[in-house]
Enzyme design. Structure first.
Site, PDB file in Angstrom:
ATOM      1  CG  ASP A  14      46.112  49.845  46.975  1.00 30.05           C
ATOM      2  OD1 ASP A  14      46.972  50.090  46.302  1.00 30.05           O
ATOM      3  OD2 ASP A  14      45.280  50.752  47.477  1.00 30.05           O
ATOM      4  NE  ARG A  18      49.634  53.871  49.232  1.00 31.71           N
ATOM      5  CZ  ARG A  18      48.399  53.750  48.523  1.00 31.71           C
ATOM      6  NH1 ARG A  18      48.465  54.438  47.297  1.00 31.71           N
ATOM      7  NH2 ARG A  18      47.656  52.598  48.421  1.00 31.71           N
ATOM      8  CB  SER A  59      41.839  47.480  38.216  1.00 31.53           C
ATOM      9  OG  SER A  59      42.345  48.838  37.794  1.00 31.53           O
ATOM     10  CD  GLU A  61      38.499  50.984  36.931  1.00 25.10           C
ATOM     11  OE1 GLU A  61      39.179  49.922  37.342  1.00 25.10           O
ATOM     12  OE2 GLU A  61      37.417  51.069  36.750  1.00 25.10           O
ATOM     13  CG  ASN A  62      45.649  49.051  37.879  1.00 27.28           C
ATOM     14  OD1 ASN A  62      45.633  48.096  38.232  1.00 27.28           O
ATOM     15  ND2 ASN A  62      45.217  50.317  38.523  1.00 27.28           N
ATOM     16  NE  ARG A 182      42.318  49.160  48.173  1.00 26.16           N
ATOM     17  CZ  ARG A 182      41.958  50.020  47.292  1.00 26.16           C
ATOM     18  NH1 ARG A 182      40.599  49.945  46.921  1.00 26.16           N
ATOM     19  NH2 ARG A 182      42.657  50.533  46.438  1.00 26.16           N
ATOM     20  CB  ILE A 189      35.298  47.185  47.042  1.00 26.03           C
ATOM     21  CG1 ILE A 189      34.047  47.924  46.481  1.00 26.03           C
ATOM     22  CG2 ILE A 189      35.082  46.686  48.404  1.00 26.03           C
ATOM     23  CD1 ILE A 189      32.954  47.029  46.370  1.00 26.03           C
ATOM     24  CB  SER A 190      38.985  49.941  43.959  1.00 26.59           C
ATOM     25  OG  SER A 190      39.662  51.026  44.831  1.00 26.59           O
ATOM     26  CD  GLU A 201      31.484  39.520  57.242  1.00 26.50           C
ATOM     27  OE1 GLU A 201      31.804  40.369  58.150  1.00 26.50           O
ATOM     28  OE2 GLU A 201      30.320  39.042  57.429  1.00 26.50           O
TER      29      GLU A 201
END
Length: 238
Positions: A14, A18, A59, A61-62, A182, A189-190, A201
């Site tokens: 991720d 940005r 993903s 969703e992308n 991440r 965790i999306s 972990e």
């Protein structure tokens, strides 16, 4: 390092956009820069003899992102696959792809299948690229396959358990992740590996993916080495 190492690491890469925006660059430049981090982490896994690396590349969703960005990501993925496949193969890396391939272009689907076929016997590292994937999709699709198998008389209802169900997931045959990483400060965790991350972990860092280098990877491994993995049980000290 002498401490214990995870054998399967799953990463949500991720912060590419940005990273670019913070530098006054178009978001697509962040995705390009992110490829360098991918190469660095693959090399780290090879050096440390980690068995499996799963990278959440795109993903389900992308698809809601701007069309121009989605198209660029798909072209970048195809270009990177074509450019890097020979090098990955020479380093003994086995490529696998997890996710729903149907919406992808025929050209990309063929490139993915060809890469899997070329590297299927390699054993140095499994590089599992997760594309057009959602954890809920994976579970629902597995449930449908399982129901069909029962209805076809190939499996009895009372034979169903967690191990059997896992064989219907898109990650069948792969070990569950030991460590989830991440980047970019997001603490969720999306919809990634919802079933598979049950006892994984979790490690979160504020560093954007293009800045995630060998040192940052080492910090994640050190953090993992200090965890007491209980898998739902209590520790001996308790």
């Amino acid at each position: 390092m002498n401490h214990k190492l995870p054998q399967h690491i799953a990463v949500v890469m991720d912060g590419n956009g940005r990273w670019a925006e913070s530098r006054g660059l178009p978001r697509v430049e962040g995705h390009k820069a992110g490829l360098d981090s991918v190469k660095k982490i693959i090399n780290c896994c090879l050096e440390k003899k980690i068995s499996c690396l799963s990278l959440f590349a795109f993903s389900s969703e992308n698809w809601s992102r701007p069309v121009t960005e989605v198209n660029f990501l798909m072209e970048l993925f195809l270009e990177a696959l074509r450019k890097e496949i020979d090098d990955l193969n020479q380093h003994g890396i086995r490529l696998k792809f997890t996710g729903d391939r149907e919406p992808l272009s025929q050209v990309l689907q063929k490139q993915m299948s060809d890469a899997e076929a070329l590297t299927k016997n390699n054993q140095q590292l499994i590089l599992n690229v997760v594309v057009n994937y959602g954890g809920k999709w994976d579970i629902v699709t597995a449930a449908r396959k399982l129901i069909r198998t029962v209805l076809d008389g190939k499996l009895a209802y009372d034979e169903i358990n967690e191990a059997v169900f896992a064989q219907f997931l898109d990650t069948k045959g792969m070990p569950e992740p030991d460590l989830f990483i991440r980047t970019s400060g997001e603490l969720r965790i999306s919809n990634f590996f919802l079933w598979q991350l049950a006892y994984t972990e979790l490690y979160f860092t504020d560093v954007h993916w293009p800045d995630f280098n060998e040192h940052e990877f080492e910090l994640a491994l050190i953090s993992f080495s200090k965890r007491a993995r209980r898998f739902g049980q209590i520790s001996q000290s308790e």
